[in-house]
Design an enzyme around this catalytic site. Structure first.
Site, short mmCIF file in Angstrom:
data_model
loop_
_atom_site.label_atom_id
_atom_site.label_comp_id
_atom_site.label_asym_id
_atom_site.label_seq_id
_atom_site.Cartn_x
_atom_site.Cartn_y
_atom_site.Cartn_z
CG ASN A 1 -1.78 0.95 1.43
OD1 ASN A 1 -1.76 1.64 0.75
ND2 ASN A 1 -2.01 1.60 2.55
CE LYS B 1 -0.15 3.17 4.96
NZ LYS B 1 -0.44 3.06 6.49
CG HIS C 1 -5.47 1.64 5.54
ND1 HIS C 1 -5.59 2.82 6.33
CD2 HIS C 1 -4.72 0.84 5.00
CE1 HIS C 1 -3.92 2.44 6.70
NE2 HIS C 1 -3.94 1.38 5.87
CD GLU D 1 -2.62 5.53 6.84
OE1 GLU D 1 -2.68 5.46 5.38
OE2 GLU D 1 -1.82 4.59 7.62
CD GLU E 1 -3.24 -2.25 7.62
OE1 GLU E 1 -2.16 -2.74 7.31
OE2 GLU E 1 -3.86 -1.93 7.45
N GLY F 1 2.68 2.45 11.10
CA GLY F 1 3.58 3.55 10.72
C GLY F 1 4.42 4.18 12.12
CB SER G 1 5.17 -1.85 12.21
OG SER G 1 4.95 -0.45 12.41
N GLY H 1 3.36 -1.03 3.98
CA GLY H 1 3.15 0.35 3.66
C GLY H 1 4.78 0.92 3.85
P1 13P Z 1 3.57 0.26 8.02
O1 13P Z 1 3.68 -0.50 6.79
O2 13P Z 1 3.83 1.63 7.21
O3 13P Z 1 3.02 0.60 8.97
O4 13P Z 1 1.57 0.90 7.24
C1 13P Z 1 0.97 -0.62 7.46
C2 13P Z 1 -0.32 0.04 6.25
O5 13P Z 1 -0.37 0.41 7.14
C3 13P Z 1 -0.25 -1.00 4.84
O6 13P Z 1 -2.08 -0.60 4.30
#
Ligand code: 13P
Length: 249
Positions: free
Chosen positions: A5, A7, A90, A92, A163, A169, A205, A226
């Site tokens: 992803n 983002k 997601h 976010e 997640e 993140g 992460s 991510g």
């Molecule tokens: P990170 O791998 O940066 O923690 O993000 C995970 C994520 O939100 C994937 O959709």
């Protein structure tokens, strides 16, 4: 499955270069489904890069209406037929943009009406975990979607990504045991409701260093990545870890 992803990262030229690098490193992967989810405006040029490969192309979100006066939104018919999958729910979207369980369910159902494979993301916040509410929160997020659709999709046409919001993140990966526990719960809950569970991924992460241990757990079928998906060498190492874990099963 290992899905990257991206983002809201990369310009179109940088995204095309990233897709080329992923293709170079992961294009021959035969054991694991590899997917990339670039920003909307990159989808078409990235599709051209990946066209002759088995790497799946996904969108990071989708709106539930077919078309009309919805400024800024992208509908399922705009993606159907050339984009393989969409991510919905997601954290976010849920937490930064106030997307509700009901809106996520509308998106899921609309994407399915147009034959798109869907990755449904679920997960609890840190407060919810501290209050012992991880399972009820994840159940509520799943149930909202299952209640909206007439019948669950065939198991190979959707994917659930667990997640935990506190792990996204932050560099604070869930421990393999924590991730496995919730993934196993999701699998059991969906099997009880839908007959057969789709693949359940872990996200939050994931790095080239912790991927092998996470993917070695029985209930974890891969990862939604991510930050590390923006570095092709790290992403390829994560894909390789998933391939090794799949072979060991
Ligand atoms: P990170 O791998 O940066 O923690 O993000 C995970 C994520 O939100 C994937 O959709």
């Amino acid at each position: 499955m290992v899905a990257g992803n991206w983002k809201m990262n990369t310009t179109i030229p940088d995204g095309v270069a990233l897709a080329r690098a992923v293709l170079e490193r992961c294009g021959a992967e035969g054991t694991v489904d590899v997917a990339v989810l670039p920003p909307f405006v990159h989808l078409w040029p990235v599709r051209e890069v990946l066209a002759a490969s088995s790497i799946l192309l996904g969108a990071q979100d989708v709106f539930w209406e077919e078309g009309g006066a919805y400024t800024g939104e992208i509908s399922p018919p705009m993606l159907a037929g050339w984009c393989d999958l969409v991510l919905v729910g997601h954290s976010e979207r849920r937490h930064l943009f106030g997307e509700t369980d009901a809106q996520t369910a509308h998106k899921f159902a609309a994407a399915r009406r147009h034959g798109l494979m869907v990755i449904l993301a679920v997960g609890e916040t840190e407060t919810e975990r501290d209050e012992g509410r991880t399972v009820p929160v994840v159940d509520r997020q799943l149930e909202a979607v299952l209640a909206e659709i007439d019948a669950p999709p065939p198991a190979d046409e959707w994917v659930i990504a667990y997640e935990p919001v506190w792990a996204i993140g932050t560099g604070r990966t869930a421990s393999p045991a924590q991730a496995e526990e919730v993934c196993a719960h999701i699998r059991a809950a969906v099997s009880a409701r839908a007959g057969e569970s789709p693949r359940v991924l872990y996200g939050g992460s994931v790095t080239a260093d912790n991927a092998a241990e996470l993917f070695s757990r029985a209930g974890i079928d891969g990862g939604l990545i991510g930050g590390a998906s923006l570095k092709p060498e790290l992403f390829a190492d994560i894909v390789a870890a998933a391939a090794l874990a799949a072979l060991a099963r």
